[in-house]
Design a protein around this motif. Structure first.
Motif, mmCIF file in Angstrom:
data_model
loop_
_atom_site.group_PDB
_atom_site.id
_atom_site.type_symbol
_atom_site.label_atom_id
_atom_site.label_comp_id
_atom_site.label_asym_id
_atom_site.label_seq_id
_atom_site.Cartn_x
_atom_site.Cartn_y
_atom_site.Cartn_z
ATOM 1 N N TRP A 168 -1.416 72.864 -43.224
ATOM 2 C CA TRP A 168 -1.700 71.744 -44.224
ATOM 3 C C TRP A 168 -2.886 72.517 -45.323
ATOM 4 O O TRP A 168 -2.828 72.096 -46.385
ATOM 5 C CB TRP A 168 -2.104 70.380 -43.824
ATOM 6 C CG TRP A 168 -1.116 69.473 -43.261
ATOM 7 C CD1 TRP A 168 0.228 70.033 -42.712
ATOM 8 C CD2 TRP A 168 -0.722 68.185 -43.392
ATOM 9 N NE1 TRP A 168 0.893 69.035 -42.343
ATOM 10 C CE2 TRP A 168 0.524 67.648 -42.760
ATOM 11 C CE3 TRP A 168 -1.609 67.112 -43.864
ATOM 12 C CZ2 TRP A 168 0.974 66.533 -42.749
ATOM 13 C CZ3 TRP A 168 -0.991 65.578 -43.768
ATOM 14 C CH2 TRP A 168 0.144 65.525 -43.352
ATOM 15 N N LYS A 169 -3.592 73.053 -44.772
ATOM 16 C CA LYS A 169 -4.954 73.871 -45.294
ATOM 17 C C LYS A 169 -5.711 72.937 -45.974
ATOM 18 O O LYS A 169 -5.519 73.044 -47.322
ATOM 19 C CB LYS A 169 -4.117 74.952 -46.148
ATOM 20 C CG LYS A 169 -3.403 76.085 -45.522
ATOM 21 C CD LYS A 169 -4.294 76.815 -44.471
ATOM 22 C CE LYS A 169 -5.491 77.530 -45.460
ATOM 23 N NZ LYS A 169 -6.285 78.478 -44.187
ATOM 24 N N VAL A 170 -6.287 71.930 -45.596
ATOM 25 C CA VAL A 170 -6.986 71.030 -45.976
ATOM 26 C C VAL A 170 -8.516 70.905 -45.244
ATOM 27 O O VAL A 170 -8.554 70.895 -44.023
ATOM 28 C CB VAL A 170 -6.649 69.540 -46.158
ATOM 29 C CG1 VAL A 170 -7.609 68.627 -47.016
ATOM 30 C CG2 VAL A 170 -5.110 69.221 -46.724
ATOM 31 N N SER B 187 -22.655 77.394 -42.920
ATOM 32 C CA SER B 187 -22.257 76.817 -41.623
ATOM 33 C C SER B 187 -20.914 76.436 -41.317
ATOM 34 O O SER B 187 -20.542 75.620 -42.005
ATOM 35 C CB SER B 187 -23.295 75.599 -41.194
ATOM 36 O OG SER B 187 -23.100 75.104 -39.830
ATOM 37 N N ASP B 188 -20.147 77.429 -40.619
ATOM 38 C CA ASP B 188 -18.677 77.117 -40.406
ATOM 39 C C ASP B 188 -18.648 76.403 -39.394
ATOM 40 O O ASP B 188 -18.927 76.710 -38.077
ATOM 41 C CB ASP B 188 -18.046 78.548 -40.276
ATOM 42 C CG ASP B 188 -16.600 78.316 -40.079
ATOM 43 O OD1 ASP B 188 -16.262 77.405 -39.820
ATOM 44 O OD2 ASP B 188 -15.835 79.535 -40.160
ATOM 45 N N GLU B 189 -18.183 74.958 -39.399
ATOM 46 C CA GLU B 189 -18.122 74.035 -38.196
ATOM 47 C C GLU B 189 -16.950 73.439 -37.988
ATOM 48 O O GLU B 189 -16.425 72.203 -38.098
ATOM 49 C CB GLU B 189 -19.104 72.942 -38.412
ATOM 50 C CG GLU B 189 -20.461 73.394 -38.599
ATOM 51 C CD GLU B 189 -21.690 72.448 -38.758
ATOM 52 O OE1 GLU B 189 -21.338 71.200 -38.206
ATOM 53 O OE2 GLU B 189 -22.759 72.532 -39.266
ATOM 54 N N ALA C 234 -10.786 75.604 -44.615
ATOM 55 C CA ALA C 234 -12.071 76.192 -44.730
ATOM 56 C C ALA C 234 -12.215 77.402 -45.362
ATOM 57 O O ALA C 234 -13.221 77.867 -46.142
ATOM 58 C CB ALA C 234 -12.691 76.111 -43.340
ATOM 59 N N THR C 235 -11.002 78.409 -45.333
ATOM 60 C CA THR C 235 -10.949 79.420 -45.554
ATOM 61 C C THR C 235 -11.481 79.737 -47.087
ATOM 62 O O THR C 235 -12.255 80.605 -47.425
ATOM 63 C CB THR C 235 -9.810 80.281 -45.466
ATOM 64 O OG1 THR C 235 -9.288 80.210 -44.151
ATOM 65 C CG2 THR C 235 -9.658 81.835 -46.059
ATOM 66 N N GLN C 236 -10.962 78.763 -48.076
ATOM 67 C CA GLN C 236 -10.981 78.814 -49.273
ATOM 68 C C GLN C 236 -12.567 78.432 -49.547
ATOM 69 O O GLN C 236 -13.070 78.784 -50.553
ATOM 70 C CB GLN C 236 -10.329 77.996 -50.278
ATOM 71 C CG GLN C 236 -10.329 78.073 -51.608
ATOM 72 C CD GLN C 236 -10.749 76.515 -52.286
ATOM 73 O OE1 GLN C 236 -10.096 75.693 -51.902
ATOM 74 N NE2 GLN C 236 -11.610 76.723 -52.958
HETATM 75 C C1 LIG Z 1 -14.251 79.974 -37.462
HETATM 76 C C2 LIG Z 1 -13.124 79.679 -38.437
HETATM 77 N N1 LIG Z 1 -13.561 79.455 -39.638
HETATM 78 C C3 LIG Z 1 -12.548 79.072 -40.312
HETATM 79 C C4 LIG Z 1 -11.376 79.162 -40.160
HETATM 80 C C5 LIG Z 1 -10.257 78.677 -41.388
HETATM 81 O O1 LIG Z 1 -9.728 77.401 -41.262
HETATM 82 P P1 LIG Z 1 -8.902 76.945 -42.413
HETATM 83 O O2 LIG Z 1 -7.414 77.034 -41.645
HETATM 84 O O3 LIG Z 1 -9.092 75.368 -42.737
HETATM 85 O O4 LIG Z 1 -8.704 77.679 -43.625
HETATM 86 C C6 LIG Z 1 -10.771 79.250 -38.938
HETATM 87 C C7 LIG Z 1 -9.201 79.341 -38.643
HETATM 88 O O5 LIG Z 1 -8.924 79.917 -37.595
HETATM 89 C C8 LIG Z 1 -11.793 79.592 -38.036
HETATM 90 O O6 LIG Z 1 -11.397 79.912 -36.577
#
Ligand SMILES: Cc1ncc(COP(=O)(O)O)c(C=O)c1O
Length: 375
Positions: free
Chosen positions: A234-236, A193-195, A92-94
Motif C-alpha cells: 500500500w506504500k503509506v 529516525s527510521d522507526e 517511509a522510503t519516500q
Molecule cells: C528500515 C526500513 N526503513 C524503511 C523501509 C521502507 O518502508 P516503506 O515500505 O514504508 O517504504 C523499510 C522496508 O523494508 C525498512 O526495513
C-alpha cells in the motif's frame, strides 16, 4: 552521467528473483505472505463505492492526520500539530528520501550506522551529500565513540534505525542518553529516525524519539503503515517533525508526489479505530518463537531478535564460504532464500550471517525450518 554509478540492483530483487527461479521458499524480502486483517478488507470494500477517489490535501487526509496524532500522544506522550508537524508519505522510503533531499546539499556529511538499510546511502548521494558509514558494535548496539569521532564541521545529519533492520536490535535507555550527550554539543546536527518497525518489539519496549524531549526538536521520524499493518504494497507512511523542519520538507514533497493515494488513506484512517498494535506485536512474537524453536535443531546459531520481523543467524558451523555465496547456494541447493548481511555494510563486512524474514505463515516457516535443520 549517472548519479548512482556504483549502485547495483537491490539485493531484495536479486534474491527474490533467484528464489522464484529455483522455486525456493522466500524468507529474503521483508514482506508478509499471510492474509491481511479481514476487517481491513471489509472497510476497503465498503469505502470503494464512496467519494474517496480524488486528491486529498497535500499533507494528508485530515482524519488520518488526527488519528496519527492521537496514536502518537497515546504511545509516546507527544502532542503533535496535525497542520504543521505531520506529513503522509508514499511509504517511509519516500519520507526518508524527501527528508534527505530537503536538508542535504553538496558536500554535507551524513552519518549512517552499518549494517544499514539500503535506501539511506543512495538518497544521500542523489542529494550530493557524502555518506559516512560507521560500524555498529559486534552485538549491533551503537558505538558512540565511533559516532562522535566521525562528526566534523560538515556533518549535517545522523540516521538511526530502531528497531533495526537487518539485525532486530532495539536501543535501550542508556543508548538514547549517550546520543543526547553527544548531540547536545552539536545543535546543528539533524537526526533522521527510521522507526518503521515501532510496533514490532518483543521483550524490550520500543523507545521512540517522539518520547525524547532532548532529541525530538531536531528530529524527523519516519513510520510506515506498510510495516505496522502488514500491507507493504500500500506504500503509506508518515513523517513527524517540528514545524520549522517540516515546512521545508513539504516544499519538496509537494513537487515529488503532492498528495498520496487517497483510497489507502481513507481505509487506514477508518481501520485505525479498530486495530490494536499490541496484537500485531503478539502475532509476530508467536511467529518468532515458532521459527526460533524450529531452528534450535539446526546448526545455525540464532542471534537475538528483539524487534522487527527479522531473524539473523550465523552459519559458521556449516560453511566457511562468504555470505553471498552461501545465500545463493542456500537457494539453489536447499530451496531457501535469505539475505546475506554483508550487503548492509559499506565495506562488505562478512561475519557469516544471514537474515531470515519470519513475517510468513506458520506453514511457510515450518516448511523452511524442515529444510534448514538438514543443512
Ligand atoms: C528500515 C526500513 N526503513 C524503511 C523501509 C521502507 O518502508 P516503506 O515500505 O514504508 O517504504 C523499510 C522496508 O523494508 C525498512 O526495513
Amino acid at each position: 552521467m549517472s548519479k548512482l554509478p556504483n549502485t547495483p540492483a537491490s539485493i531484495f530483487s536479486v534474491m527474490s528473483q533467484l528464489a522464484n527461479k529455483h522455486n525456493a521458499i522466500n524468507l529474503s524480502q521483508g514482506f508478509p505472505n499471510f492474509d491481511v486483517d479481514s476487517r481491513l478488507l471489509e472497510i476497503s470494500k465498503k469505502l470503494l463505492n464512496e467519494n474517496i477517489h480524488q486528491y486529498t490535501p497535500m499533507v494528508g487526509l485530515p482524519s488520518l492526520l488526527e488519528k496519527i496524532a492521537d496514536l502518537t500522544e497515546r504511545n509516546y506522550q507527544r502532542k503533535i500539530k496535525t497542520s504543521s508537524e505531520l506529513l503522509i508519505t508514499t511509504g517511509a522510503t519516500q519520507g526518508i528520501y524527501t527528508t534527505i533531499n530537503t536538508f542535504i546539499g553538496f558536500g554535507d556529511e551524513v552519518i549512517i550506522l552499518d549494517p544499514s538499510y539500503d535506501s539511506y546511502e543512495p538518497s544521500v548521494m542523489v542529494a550530493g551529500g557524502k555518506p559516512i558509514r560507521i560500524s555498529l558494535n559486534e552485538d549491533y548496539s551503537p558505538n558512540f565513540n565511533r559516532i562522535e569521532d566521525a562528526i566534523t564541521v560538515k556533518t549535517k545529519m545522523i540516521i538511526v534505525n530502531n528497531p533495526h533492520n537487518p539485525t532486530g536490535k532495539i536501543w535501550r535507555e542508556q543508548e538514547f542518553e549517550a546520543l543526547e550527550t553527544i548531540l547536545e554539543k552539536y545543535p546543528e546536527i539533524l537526526l533522521l529516525s527510521d522507526e518503521v518497525y515501532e510496533y514490532i518489539s518483543f521483550k524490550h519496549s520500543h523507545i521512540s524519539i517522539n518520547s525524547r524531549p532532548k532529541l525530538r526538536d531536531r528530529a524527523i521520524i519516519a513510520s510506515s503503515f506498510g510495516k505496522s499493518l502488514h500491507v507493504t504494497g500500500w506504500k503509506v507512511g508518515y513523517l513527524i517533525a517540528p514545524e520549522m523542519l517540516m515546512s521545508e520538507i513539504k516544499k519538496i514533497h509537494q513537487f515529488l508526489v503532492f498528495s498520496i493515494n487517497s483510497i489507502a488513506q481513507y481505509v487506514i484512517s477508518e481501520y485505525l479505530d479498530v486495530v490494536d498494535f499490541k496484537e500485531v506485536a503478539k502475532m509476530y512474537s508467536k511467529k518468532r518463537t515458532l521459527f526460533q524453536n524450529l531452528l534450535k535443531a539446526s546448526r545455525f546459531q540464532i542471534l537475538p531478535s528483539e524487534g522487527t520481523y527479522f531473524q539473523v543467524v550465523n552459519y559458521s558451523e556449516i560453511s566457511d564460504k562468504g555470505d553471498m555465496e552461501f545465500a545463493k547456494e542456500l537457494i539453489i541447493k536447499h530451496g531457501i532464500a535469505a539475505i546475506p548481511i554483508s550487503v548492509f555494510h559499506k565495506d562488505g563486512t562478512d561475519k557469516k550471517m544471514l537474515r531470515f524474514c519470519f513475517a510468513k505463515t506458520e506453514d511457510t516457516l515450518t516448511a523452511a525450518a524442515e529444510k534448514l535443520v538438514h543443512i
